[in-house]
Scaffold this motif. Structure first.
Motif, mmCIF file in Angstrom:
data_model
loop_
_atom_site.group_PDB
_atom_site.id
_atom_site.type_symbol
_atom_site.label_atom_id
_atom_site.label_comp_id
_atom_site.label_asym_id
_atom_site.label_seq_id
_atom_site.Cartn_x
_atom_site.Cartn_y
_atom_site.Cartn_z
ATOM 1 N N CYS A 24 -3.362 9.640 -3.814
ATOM 2 C CA CYS A 24 -2.452 8.908 -4.699
ATOM 3 C C CYS A 24 -3.101 8.649 -6.060
ATOM 4 O O CYS A 24 -4.245 8.205 -6.140
ATOM 5 C CB CYS A 24 -2.060 7.580 -4.046
ATOM 6 N N VAL A 25 -2.348 8.931 -7.119
ATOM 7 C CA VAL A 25 -2.832 8.711 -8.485
ATOM 8 C C VAL A 25 -2.140 7.514 -9.139
ATOM 9 O O VAL A 25 -2.236 7.319 -10.348
ATOM 10 C CB VAL A 25 -2.673 9.980 -9.356
ATOM 11 N N SER A 26 -1.435 6.738 -8.335
ATOM 12 C CA SER A 26 -0.748 5.522 -8.795
ATOM 13 C C SER A 26 0.223 5.757 -9.941
ATOM 14 O O SER A 26 0.334 4.942 -10.849
ATOM 15 C CB SER A 26 -1.767 4.444 -9.176
ATOM 16 N N PRO A 79 10.554 3.717 -6.871
ATOM 17 C CA PRO A 79 12.007 3.542 -7.043
ATOM 18 C C PRO A 79 12.851 4.414 -6.116
ATOM 19 O O PRO A 79 14.044 4.174 -5.968
ATOM 20 C CB PRO A 79 12.242 3.910 -8.512
ATOM 21 N N GLU A 80 12.253 5.423 -5.484
ATOM 22 C CA GLU A 80 13.001 6.315 -4.596
ATOM 23 C C GLU A 80 13.238 5.720 -3.211
ATOM 24 O O GLU A 80 14.106 6.176 -2.474
ATOM 25 C CB GLU A 80 12.273 7.654 -4.454
ATOM 26 N N CYS A 81 12.477 4.693 -2.840
ATOM 27 C CA CYS A 81 12.592 4.113 -1.504
ATOM 28 C C CYS A 81 13.845 3.245 -1.404
ATOM 29 O O CYS A 81 13.971 2.245 -2.112
ATOM 30 C CB CYS A 81 11.357 3.280 -1.165
ATOM 31 N N PRO A 82 14.774 3.601 -0.499
ATOM 32 C CA PRO A 82 16.020 2.849 -0.393
ATOM 33 C C PRO A 82 15.865 1.467 0.249
ATOM 34 O O PRO A 82 16.768 0.644 0.150
ATOM 35 C CB PRO A 82 16.908 3.748 0.475
ATOM 36 N N VAL A 83 14.716 1.207 0.876
ATOM 37 C CA VAL A 83 14.506 -0.088 1.535
ATOM 38 C C VAL A 83 13.340 -0.861 0.914
ATOM 39 O O VAL A 83 12.829 -1.801 1.497
ATOM 40 C CB VAL A 83 14.305 0.077 3.060
ATOM 41 N N THR A 84 12.914 -0.462 -0.265
ATOM 42 C CA THR A 84 11.808 -1.088 -1.014
ATOM 43 C C THR A 84 10.565 -1.336 -0.157
ATOM 44 O O THR A 84 9.970 -2.402 -0.182
ATOM 45 C CB THR A 84 12.244 -2.388 -1.728
ATOM 46 N N ALA A 85 10.161 -0.302 0.594
ATOM 47 C CA ALA A 85 8.973 -0.398 1.441
ATOM 48 C C ALA A 85 7.692 -0.051 0.687
ATOM 49 O O ALA A 85 6.602 -0.248 1.206
ATOM 50 C CB ALA A 85 9.112 0.524 2.651
ATOM 51 N N GLU A 119 2.857 -1.532 -5.132
ATOM 52 C CA GLU A 119 1.565 -1.196 -5.726
ATOM 53 C C GLU A 119 0.467 -2.006 -5.052
ATOM 54 O O GLU A 119 0.515 -3.220 -4.993
ATOM 55 C CB GLU A 119 1.584 -1.468 -7.230
ATOM 56 N N GLY A 120 -0.519 -1.286 -4.510
ATOM 57 C CA GLY A 120 -1.669 -1.932 -3.888
ATOM 58 C C GLY A 120 -2.851 -1.870 -4.834
ATOM 59 O O GLY A 120 -2.683 -1.616 -6.029
ATOM 60 N N GLU A 121 -4.024 -2.058 -4.304
ATOM 61 C CA GLU A 121 -5.233 -1.984 -5.130
ATOM 62 C C GLU A 121 -5.665 -0.535 -5.261
ATOM 63 O O GLU A 121 -6.185 0.054 -4.324
ATOM 64 C CB GLU A 121 -6.343 -2.815 -4.511
ATOM 65 N N GLY A 122 -5.402 0.062 -6.404
ATOM 66 C CA GLY A 122 -5.810 1.434 -6.679
ATOM 67 C C GLY A 122 -4.782 2.493 -6.304
ATOM 68 O O GLY A 122 -4.744 3.543 -6.908
ATOM 69 N N THR A 123 -3.970 2.238 -5.288
ATOM 70 C CA THR A 123 -2.936 3.187 -4.874
ATOM 71 C C THR A 123 -1.684 2.416 -4.479
ATOM 72 O O THR A 123 -1.724 1.203 -4.308
ATOM 73 C CB THR A 123 -3.375 4.032 -3.659
ATOM 74 N N PHE A 124 -0.602 3.131 -4.306
ATOM 75 C CA PHE A 124 0.605 2.516 -3.790
ATOM 76 C C PHE A 124 0.512 2.515 -2.271
ATOM 77 O O PHE A 124 -0.204 3.321 -1.680
ATOM 78 C CB PHE A 124 1.843 3.283 -4.271
ATOM 79 N N VAL A 125 1.232 1.610 -1.625
ATOM 80 C CA VAL A 125 1.208 1.507 -0.165
ATOM 81 C C VAL A 125 2.637 1.428 0.369
ATOM 82 O O VAL A 125 3.549 0.976 -0.331
ATOM 83 C CB VAL A 125 0.408 0.271 0.314
#
Length: 57
Positions: free
Chosen positions: A9-11, A17-23, A26-32
């Motif tokens: 992941c390059v953050s 925005p593509e996730c329909p359930v907002t799962a 942004e975490g520390e350094g990468t998205f989760v």
């Protein structure tokens, strides 16, 4: 089975925005991806420019 974001992941944030359930957040350094919220739709995987999103094993 939920999707996960690996260390590639390059953050860039393209997946969030593509996730329909907002799962995705942004975490520390990468998205989760929150595995409890993820509905395994795969919408996020197709938007990642570095293929960092994969099905959890």
């Amino acid at each position: 089975m939920a999707y996960v974001i690996n260390g590639s992941c390059v953050s860039c944030g393209a997946c969030e925005p593509e996730c329909p359930v907002t799962a995705i957040s942004e975490g520390e350094g990468t998205f989760v991806i929150d595995p409890e919220t993820c509905i395994d739709c795969g919408a996020c995987a197709g938007t990642c420019p570095v293929s960092a999103i994969e099905e959890a094993k």
